[in-house]
Design a protein around this motif. Structure first.
Motif, PDB file in Angstrom:
ATOM      1  N   ALA A  15       4.856   2.996   6.170  1.00 31.40           N
ATOM      2  CA  ALA A  15       6.001   3.737   5.642  1.00 31.40           C
ATOM      3  C   ALA A  15       6.480   3.186   4.294  1.00 31.40           C
ATOM      4  O   ALA A  15       7.316   3.805   3.637  1.00 31.40           O
ATOM      5  CB  ALA A  15       7.147   3.696   6.649  1.00 31.40           C
ATOM      6  N   SER A  16       5.934   2.026   3.902  1.00 33.86           N
ATOM      7  CA  SER A  16       6.344   1.398   2.632  1.00 33.86           C
ATOM      8  C   SER A  16       5.118   1.054   1.795  1.00 33.86           C
ATOM      9  O   SER A  16       4.851  -0.124   1.505  1.00 33.86           O
ATOM     10  CB  SER A  16       7.174   0.146   2.912  1.00 33.86           C
ATOM     11  OG  SER A  16       8.291   0.423   3.711  1.00 33.86           O
ATOM     12  N   PRO A  17       4.316   2.044   1.405  1.00 34.84           N
ATOM     13  CA  PRO A  17       3.089   1.756   0.658  1.00 34.84           C
ATOM     14  C   PRO A  17       3.359   1.097  -0.696  1.00 34.84           C
ATOM     15  O   PRO A  17       2.471   0.409  -1.224  1.00 34.84           O
ATOM     16  CB  PRO A  17       2.456   3.139   0.485  1.00 34.84           C
ATOM     17  CG  PRO A  17       3.595   4.094   0.614  1.00 34.84           C
ATOM     18  CD  PRO A  17       4.516   3.487   1.612  1.00 34.84           C
ATOM     19  N   HIS A  18       4.586   1.284  -1.233  1.00 32.31           N
ATOM     20  CA  HIS A  18       4.900   0.684  -2.530  1.00 32.31           C
ATOM     21  C   HIS A  18       5.013  -0.838  -2.451  1.00 32.31           C
ATOM     22  O   HIS A  18       4.986  -1.524  -3.471  1.00 32.31           O
ATOM     23  CB  HIS A  18       6.216   1.269  -3.066  1.00 32.31           C
ATOM     24  CG  HIS A  18       7.389   1.025  -2.189  1.00 32.31           C
ATOM     25  ND1 HIS A  18       7.541   1.626  -0.955  1.00 32.31           N
ATOM     26  CD2 HIS A  18       8.493   0.223  -2.352  1.00 32.31           C
ATOM     27  CE1 HIS A  18       8.667   1.220  -0.398  1.00 32.31           C
ATOM     28  NE2 HIS A  18       9.274   0.368  -1.236  1.00 32.31           N
ATOM     29  N   GLU A  19       5.138  -1.361  -1.233  1.00 37.98           N
ATOM     30  CA  GLU A  19       5.228  -2.804  -1.057  1.00 37.98           C
ATOM     31  C   GLU A  19       3.868  -3.413  -0.677  1.00 37.98           C
ATOM     32  O   GLU A  19       3.778  -4.619  -0.434  1.00 37.98           O
ATOM     33  CB  GLU A  19       6.266  -3.121   0.029  1.00 37.98           C
ATOM     34  CG  GLU A  19       7.685  -2.706  -0.346  1.00 37.98           C
ATOM     35  CD  GLU A  19       8.688  -2.975   0.771  1.00 37.98           C
ATOM     36  OE1 GLU A  19       8.231  -3.345   1.872  1.00 37.98           O
ATOM     37  OE2 GLU A  19       9.890  -2.817   0.527  1.00 37.98           O
ATOM     38  N   ALA A  20       2.880  -2.587  -0.622  1.00 35.53           N
ATOM     39  CA  ALA A  20       1.528  -3.050  -0.268  1.00 35.53           C
ATOM     40  C   ALA A  20       0.554  -2.694  -1.385  1.00 35.53           C
ATOM     41  O   ALA A  20       0.905  -2.013  -2.353  1.00 35.53           O
ATOM     42  CB  ALA A  20       1.090  -2.413   1.050  1.00 35.53           C
ATOM     43  N   ILE A  21      -0.677  -3.173  -1.252  1.00 30.49           N
ATOM     44  CA  ILE A  21      -1.785  -2.750  -2.119  1.00 30.49           C
ATOM     45  C   ILE A  21      -2.837  -2.173  -1.177  1.00 30.49           C
ATOM     46  O   ILE A  21      -3.468  -2.914  -0.416  1.00 30.49           O
ATOM     47  CB  ILE A  21      -2.357  -3.923  -2.932  1.00 30.49           C
ATOM     48  CG1 ILE A  21      -1.285  -4.485  -3.868  1.00 30.49           C
ATOM     49  CG2 ILE A  21      -3.586  -3.475  -3.735  1.00 30.49           C
ATOM     50  CD1 ILE A  21      -1.721  -5.743  -4.616  1.00 30.49           C
ATOM     51  N   ASP A  22      -2.979  -0.877  -1.201  1.00 33.34           N
ATOM     52  CA  ASP A  22      -3.729  -0.170  -0.160  1.00 33.34           C
ATOM     53  C   ASP A  22      -5.244  -0.200  -0.413  1.00 33.34           C
ATOM     54  O   ASP A  22      -5.747   0.483  -1.313  1.00 33.34           O
ATOM     55  CB  ASP A  22      -3.244   1.278  -0.081  1.00 33.34           C
ATOM     56  CG  ASP A  22      -3.705   1.968   1.190  1.00 33.34           C
ATOM     57  OD1 ASP A  22      -4.685   1.493   1.797  1.00 33.34           O
ATOM     58  OD2 ASP A  22      -3.081   2.965   1.581  1.00 33.34           O
ATOM     59  N   PRO A  23      -5.998  -0.956   0.387  1.00 33.34           N
ATOM     60  CA  PRO A  23      -7.448  -1.008   0.204  1.00 33.34           C
ATOM     61  C   PRO A  23      -8.148   0.266   0.665  1.00 33.34           C
ATOM     62  O   PRO A  23      -9.280   0.543   0.255  1.00 33.34           O
ATOM     63  CB  PRO A  23      -7.869  -2.206   1.054  1.00 33.34           C
ATOM     64  CG  PRO A  23      -6.861  -2.255   2.145  1.00 33.34           C
ATOM     65  CD  PRO A  23      -5.566  -1.824   1.506  1.00 33.34           C
ATOM     66  N   VAL A  24      -7.480   1.048   1.516  1.00 33.27           N
ATOM     67  CA  VAL A  24      -8.080   2.299   1.993  1.00 33.27           C
ATOM     68  C   VAL A  24      -8.205   3.291   0.844  1.00 33.27           C
ATOM     69  O   VAL A  24      -9.249   3.936   0.659  1.00 33.27           O
ATOM     70  CB  VAL A  24      -7.254   2.897   3.148  1.00 33.27           C
ATOM     71  CG1 VAL A  24      -7.837   4.252   3.557  1.00 33.27           C
ATOM     72  CG2 VAL A  24      -7.227   1.950   4.334  1.00 33.27           C
ATOM     73  N   VAL A  25      -7.153   3.408   0.052  1.00 36.16           N
ATOM     74  CA  VAL A  25      -7.183   4.314  -1.099  1.00 36.16           C
ATOM     75  C   VAL A  25      -8.241   3.850  -2.100  1.00 36.16           C
ATOM     76  O   VAL A  25      -9.020   4.656  -2.621  1.00 36.16           O
ATOM     77  CB  VAL A  25      -5.797   4.379  -1.770  1.00 36.16           C
ATOM     78  CG1 VAL A  25      -5.875   5.175  -3.066  1.00 36.16           C
ATOM     79  CG2 VAL A  25      -4.787   4.999  -0.823  1.00 36.16           C
ATOM     80  N   MET A  26      -8.293   2.549  -2.361  1.00 38.39           N
ATOM     81  CA  MET A  26      -9.302   2.029  -3.295  1.00 38.39           C
ATOM     82  C   MET A  26     -10.713   2.255  -2.751  1.00 38.39           C
ATOM     83  O   MET A  26     -11.626   2.618  -3.504  1.00 38.39           O
ATOM     84  CB  MET A  26      -9.053   0.541  -3.558  1.00 38.39           C
ATOM     85  CG  MET A  26      -7.795   0.256  -4.361  1.00 38.39           C
ATOM     86  SD  MET A  26      -7.629  -1.487  -4.847  1.00 38.39           S
ATOM     87  CE  MET A  26      -7.195  -2.239  -3.269  1.00 38.39           C
ATOM     88  N   ALA A  27     -10.895   2.065  -1.458  1.00 37.13           N
ATOM     89  CA  ALA A  27     -12.211   2.277  -0.858  1.00 37.13           C
ATOM     90  C   ALA A  27     -12.640   3.729  -0.994  1.00 37.13           C
ATOM     91  O   ALA A  27     -13.818   4.026  -1.272  1.00 37.13           O
ATOM     92  CB  ALA A  27     -12.197   1.860   0.607  1.00 37.13           C
ATOM     93  N   ALA A  28     -11.699   4.649  -0.791  1.00 37.05           N
ATOM     94  CA  ALA A  28     -12.019   6.071  -0.936  1.00 37.05           C
ATOM     95  C   ALA A  28     -12.466   6.388  -2.356  1.00 37.05           C
ATOM     96  O   ALA A  28     -13.414   7.157  -2.570  1.00 37.05           O
ATOM     97  CB  ALA A  28     -10.802   6.914  -0.553  1.00 37.05           C
ATOM     98  N   GLN A  29     -11.798   5.792  -3.331  1.00 35.68           N
ATOM     99  CA  GLN A  29     -12.181   6.006  -4.728  1.00 35.68           C
ATOM    100  C   GLN A  29     -13.558   5.421  -5.025  1.00 35.68           C
ATOM    101  O   GLN A  29     -14.361   6.019  -5.744  1.00 35.68           O
ATOM    102  CB  GLN A  29     -11.120   5.389  -5.654  1.00 35.68           C
ATOM    103  CG  GLN A  29      -9.769   6.078  -5.604  1.00 35.68           C
ATOM    104  CD  GLN A  29      -8.702   5.329  -6.388  1.00 35.68           C
ATOM    105  OE1 GLN A  29      -8.930   4.224  -6.864  1.00 35.68           O
ATOM    106  NE2 GLN A  29      -7.527   5.938  -6.518  1.00 35.68           N
ATOM    107  N   VAL A  30     -13.821   4.255  -4.456  1.00 36.69           N
ATOM    108  CA  VAL A  30     -15.129   3.624  -4.657  1.00 36.69           C
ATOM    109  C   VAL A  30     -16.242   4.496  -4.086  1.00 36.69           C
ATOM    110  O   VAL A  30     -17.260   4.745  -4.737  1.00 36.69           O
ATOM    111  CB  VAL A  30     -15.164   2.217  -4.014  1.00 36.69           C
ATOM    112  CG1 VAL A  30     -16.598   1.692  -3.942  1.00 36.69           C
ATOM    113  CG2 VAL A  30     -14.295   1.248  -4.811  1.00 36.69           C
TER     114      VAL A  30
END
Length: 400
Positions: free
Chosen positions: A207-222
């Motif tokens: 619920a607080s993605p702005h406080e994290a660094i999301d590896p799932v989003v980066m993995a999807a881009q990769v």
């Protein structure tokens, strides 16, 4: 040697090859663990008065000396290992694997039975008296698993010391019916390299993605950008594949994980293309993770070389198979396939040919691809496969 004699002899040994194959199928062993398989093969060779060498811990080489003096050395190869897979299939119910979680679902039991059948043919007195020089019967461990039994055997120097002139190998193929083979000059099978990528972020609450660094989003881009390598970085005339086969990360629906793992394979036909893809892959991963504020690890594991058939030796197989099976049953393939095979290591040292032996059939349930739980072979393929391997021993080489 009359090729029809060899063909008839193969038919005589058909039941023996089926018996051998089904025994091996019931008792599969994983790569480099083929202890009982090796013992069984050694027993069968010694029953035919064929001496055996053991250059590696598992697997063996039968040494069949012909009655006609010559320095010629021809090698015939079969792989003997099985897969970590649980098999199924009604067509195999009488001889399903008795080793839980291990099965011959790539046909290596058939390859071994076929070569033992060729050994029976060649060791018959009236056949052996026509053999020039030496025939090496290679029963190789560890084809399915890196570094590859072919590589390990070549690294011992054993075959080099024996002075191998040419080596022949085969693989069952459900896309061809028994009595047919498929092959081509030059590249036949790709080099299978593997990669491991770890995308590192910073975990947190979903619920607080702005406080994290999301590896799932980066993995999807990769994953998405990796698919541009073949279409935009590799020469369009080159064959190449980049496939992500596994994505793993996260533990719950409301947690952003720390890491995501990507595993996959790269298939090419040259080291240069493989190196290009490796560089582009890491560049993409680095760029995405830097932009997303994360980090990464990257490993590229080089596998087997590409299988590349020698022109003159391929001509020998085409001509011999044409005489034995009929020219209409020799399929000269227009394009290579992207699967890999460690037979390629032999071809780094000796002229060699790898070909596909037709083993498909509805009645035997041989309609599934390699590594499928229901993979099976039509055992009628042994009559043509063993006869062809035996026949290749009698074909003159360019130097002779």
């Amino acid at each position: 040697m009359n090729i029809n004699t060899l063909k008839k002899r193969a038919q005589q040994y058909q039941e023996k090859m089926v018996e051998i194959r089904r025994h091996l199928h019931r008792h599969p062993e994983l790569s480099y663990q083929e202890v009982e398989t090796t013992k069984f093969i050694v027993e069968k060779l010694e029953e035919r008065d064929i001496p055996v060498d053991r250059p590696l811990e598992t697997g063996c080489v039968g040494i069949l000396e012909g009655d006609q003096s010559s320095d010629q050395v021809i090698a015939l190869r079969a792989d003997i290992d099985a897969l970590p897979i649980t098999e199924t299939g009604d067509h195999k119910r009488e001889f399903l694997s008795e080793n839980e979680g291990v099965a011959h679902c790539c046909g290596h039991d058939g390859h071994t039975a076929n070569l033992l059948g060729a050994a029976h043919i060649l060791s018959d007195a009236d056949v052996r008296e026509n053999i020039k020089g030496t025939v090496l019967l290679i029963f190789q461990p560890g084809e399915e698993t890196l570094p590859g039994g072919g590589r390990l055997l070549c690294e011992t120097g054993y075959l080099q010391e024996k002075g191998v002139d040419v080596i022949y190998g085969l693989h069952t193929n459900p896309n061809l019916s028994p009595g047919r083979i498929g092959l081509r000059k030059g590249p036949l099978m790709a080099r299978p390299d593997e990669f491991e990528i770890e995308i590192i972020g910073q975990g947190g609450h979903a619920a607080s993605p702005h406080e994290a660094i999301d590896p799932v989003v980066m993995a999807a881009q990769v994953v998405e950008q990796l698919q541009t390598i073949v279409s935009r970085s590799v020469n369009p005339t080159d064959h190449a594949v980049v496939t992500v086969g596994k994505i793993a990360g996260g533990s719950a629906y409301n947690i952003i994980p720390e890491k995501v793992e990507l595993l996959g394979t790269v298939r090419t036909f040259s080291a240069e293309t493989a190196d290009l893809i490796k560089r582009r892959m890491e560049s993409i991963v680095k760029g995405v993770t830097e932009a997303g504020g994360g980090d990464y690890t990257f490993a590229f594991n080089y596998g087997y070389p590409a299988v590349d058939n020698s022109d003159w030796a391929t001509d020998i197989v085409i001509d011999t198979a044409g005489e034995l099976l009929g020219a209409e049953n020799v399929e000269q393939m227009e394009a290579p396939i992207m699967a890999g095979e460690d037979f390629a290591f032999y071809q780094q040292h000796f002229p060699g040919v790898f070909f596909f032996l037709g083993s498909g059939g509805e009645e035997s349930g041989s309609v599934y691809p390699w590594h499928h739980p229901k993979y099976n072979i039509d055992e009628a393929c042994f009559a043509s496969g063993s006869a062809l391997m035996a026949s290749l021993v009698f074909q003159p080489l360019p130097s002779s």
